[in-house]
Design an enzyme around this catalytic site. Structure first.
Site, PDB file in Angstrom:
ATOM      1  N   PRO A  19     -28.009   0.182 -32.302  1.00 15.45           N
ATOM      2  CG  PRO A  19     -28.304  -1.966 -31.498  1.00 15.45           C
ATOM      3  CD  PRO A  19     -27.243  -0.983 -31.833  1.00 15.45           C
ATOM      4  CG  ASN A  20     -33.704  -0.657 -31.232  1.00 14.89           C
ATOM      5  OD1 ASN A  20     -34.440  -0.824 -32.204  1.00 14.89           O
ATOM      6  ND2 ASN A  20     -33.201  -1.661 -30.535  1.00 14.89           N
ATOM      7  NE  ARG A  27     -42.857   3.608 -31.496  1.00 18.37           N
ATOM      8  CZ  ARG A  27     -44.191   3.526 -31.608  1.00 18.37           C
ATOM      9  NH1 ARG A  27     -44.849   4.432 -32.293  1.00 18.37           N
ATOM     10  NH2 ARG A  27     -44.859   2.551 -31.029  1.00 18.37           N
ATOM     11  CE1 TYR A  32     -32.843   4.466 -23.421  1.00 22.75           C
ATOM     12  CE2 TYR A  32     -34.806   3.423 -24.304  1.00 22.75           C
ATOM     13  CZ  TYR A  32     -33.562   3.333 -23.709  1.00 22.75           C
ATOM     14  OH  TYR A  32     -33.038   2.102 -23.384  1.00 22.75           O
ATOM     15  CG  ASN A  83     -25.397   4.894 -26.817  1.00 25.04           C
ATOM     16  OD1 ASN A  83     -25.338   3.712 -26.475  1.00 25.04           O
ATOM     17  ND2 ASN A  83     -26.405   5.694 -26.483  1.00 25.04           N
ATOM     18  CB  ALA A  86     -28.994  -3.710 -27.194  1.00 29.37           C
ATOM     19  CD  GLU A 107     -19.305   1.744 -22.741  1.00 34.91           C
ATOM     20  OE1 GLU A 107     -18.167   1.368 -22.371  1.00 34.91           O
ATOM     21  OE2 GLU A 107     -20.345   1.136 -22.452  1.00 34.91           O
ATOM     22  CG  HIS A 109     -24.279   3.764 -22.147  1.00 34.13           C
ATOM     23  ND1 HIS A 109     -24.705   2.972 -23.187  1.00 34.13           N
ATOM     24  CD2 HIS A 109     -23.061   3.296 -21.783  1.00 34.13           C
ATOM     25  CE1 HIS A 109     -23.786   2.055 -23.428  1.00 34.13           C
ATOM     26  NE2 HIS A 109     -22.775   2.235 -22.592  1.00 34.13           N
ATOM     27  NE  ARG A 116     -32.358   1.117 -18.606  1.00 30.74           N
ATOM     28  CZ  ARG A 116     -32.501   1.164 -19.940  1.00 30.74           C
ATOM     29  NH1 ARG A 116     -31.643   1.851 -20.676  1.00 30.74           N
ATOM     30  NH2 ARG A 116     -33.508   0.546 -20.518  1.00 30.74           N
TER      31      ARG A 116
HETATM   32  O1  CA2 Z   1     -28.691   4.372 -22.235  1.00 28.37           O
HETATM   33  C1  CA2 Z   1     -28.232   4.149 -23.364  1.00 28.37           C
HETATM   34  O2  CA2 Z   1     -27.750   5.008 -24.087  1.00 28.37           O
HETATM   35  C2  CA2 Z   1     -28.319   2.722 -23.930  1.00 28.37           C
HETATM   36  O3  CA2 Z   1     -27.153   2.508 -24.717  1.00 28.37           O
HETATM   37  C3  CA2 Z   1     -29.569   2.672 -24.765  1.00 28.37           C
HETATM   38  C4  CA2 Z   1     -29.829   1.290 -25.344  1.00 28.37           C
HETATM   39  C5  CA2 Z   1     -29.811   0.228 -24.250  1.00 28.37           C
HETATM   40  O4  CA2 Z   1     -29.940  -1.069 -24.812  1.00 28.37           O
HETATM   41  C6  CA2 Z   1     -28.520   0.287 -23.431  1.00 28.37           C
HETATM   42  O5  CA2 Z   1     -28.601  -0.664 -22.399  1.00 28.37           O
HETATM   43  C7  CA2 Z   1     -28.328   1.673 -22.832  1.00 28.37           C
HETATM   44  C8  CA2 Z   1     -31.199   1.231 -26.031  1.00 28.37           C
HETATM   45  C9  CA2 Z   1     -31.433   2.280 -27.064  1.00 28.37           C
HETATM   46  C10 CA2 Z   1     -32.875   2.189 -27.496  1.00 28.37           C
HETATM   47  O6  CA2 Z   1     -33.323   3.446 -27.885  1.00 28.37           O
HETATM   48  C11 CA2 Z   1     -34.669   3.620 -28.039  1.00 28.37           C
HETATM   49  C12 CA2 Z   1     -35.085   4.914 -28.263  1.00 28.37           C
HETATM   50  C13 CA2 Z   1     -36.423   5.168 -28.397  1.00 28.37           C
HETATM   51  C14 CA2 Z   1     -37.344   4.151 -28.327  1.00 28.37           C
HETATM   52  C15 CA2 Z   1     -36.928   2.854 -28.104  1.00 28.37           C
HETATM   53  C16 CA2 Z   1     -35.572   2.589 -27.977  1.00 28.37           C
END
Ligand code: CA2
Length: 155
Positions: A19-20, A27, A32, A83, A86, A107, A109, A116
């Protein structure tokens, strides 16, 4: 499985983004970075060729869709690079699906999840994965793919 000109079998790897991650580069670039998911997928496709393999990339914001995709991978893919976003920290369902299909999984990230918030320090996937690469941005995916393909070939 087909073979290339060097008589190496072409490995099929399923890349799953949770997700996201579709918002990458669009964004919150201050957090990121500016690399988009499309950039990462292209990087992985190029890296895959050098490793005599090919990737199929898929992103979903839905837990059940990711579970379905993992089930469908049976007999189609020799490895999974994931990946789970969340869902890494919440999804027993994704972990159980990966465990059930017994497809070697790495896996990855973008961020170093251990630097974090505490709730990101636990991964449901880590214990059933070959390994985890965290904190190198897009390079985490590239390193993860290389490690996965080399692990599968070494078996
Ligand atoms: O560091 C990573 O790759 C994560 O998997 C990213 C997830 C986070 O919940 C994990 O703890 C670590 C979040 C991805 C959200 O991606 C976004 C990208 C742009 C704007 C907002 C969110």
């Amino acid at each position: 499985m087909s073979v290339n000109s060097q008589n190496l079998s072409i490995l099929n790897v399923l890349v799953l983004h949770g997700p996201n991650l579709n918002l990458l580069g669009k964004r919150e670039p201050e957090f990121y970075g500016s690399v988009t998911l499309n950039d990462i997928n292209e990087l992985l496709s190029e890296t895959a060729i050098k490793l005599s393999s090919q990737v199929t990339c898929f992103q979903s914001n839905h837990e059940g869709t990711l579970v379905d995709k993992i089930h469908e991978a049976l007999g189609q893919y020799q490895g999974i690079l994931i990946n789970a976003g969340a869902y890494t920290h919440t999804s027993v369902a994704i972990r159980d699906a990966l465990s059930a299909v017994e497809i070697p999984t790495v896996e990855v990230h973008l961020s170093n999840i251990y630097k974090r918030e505490v709730f990101r320090h636990h991964s449901y996937i880590a214990a059933i994965a070959i390994g985890q690469i965290s904190g190198f941005g897009a390079l985490s995916y590239q390193l993860g793919l290389e490690a996965l393909v080399k692990h599968i070939r070494a078996k």
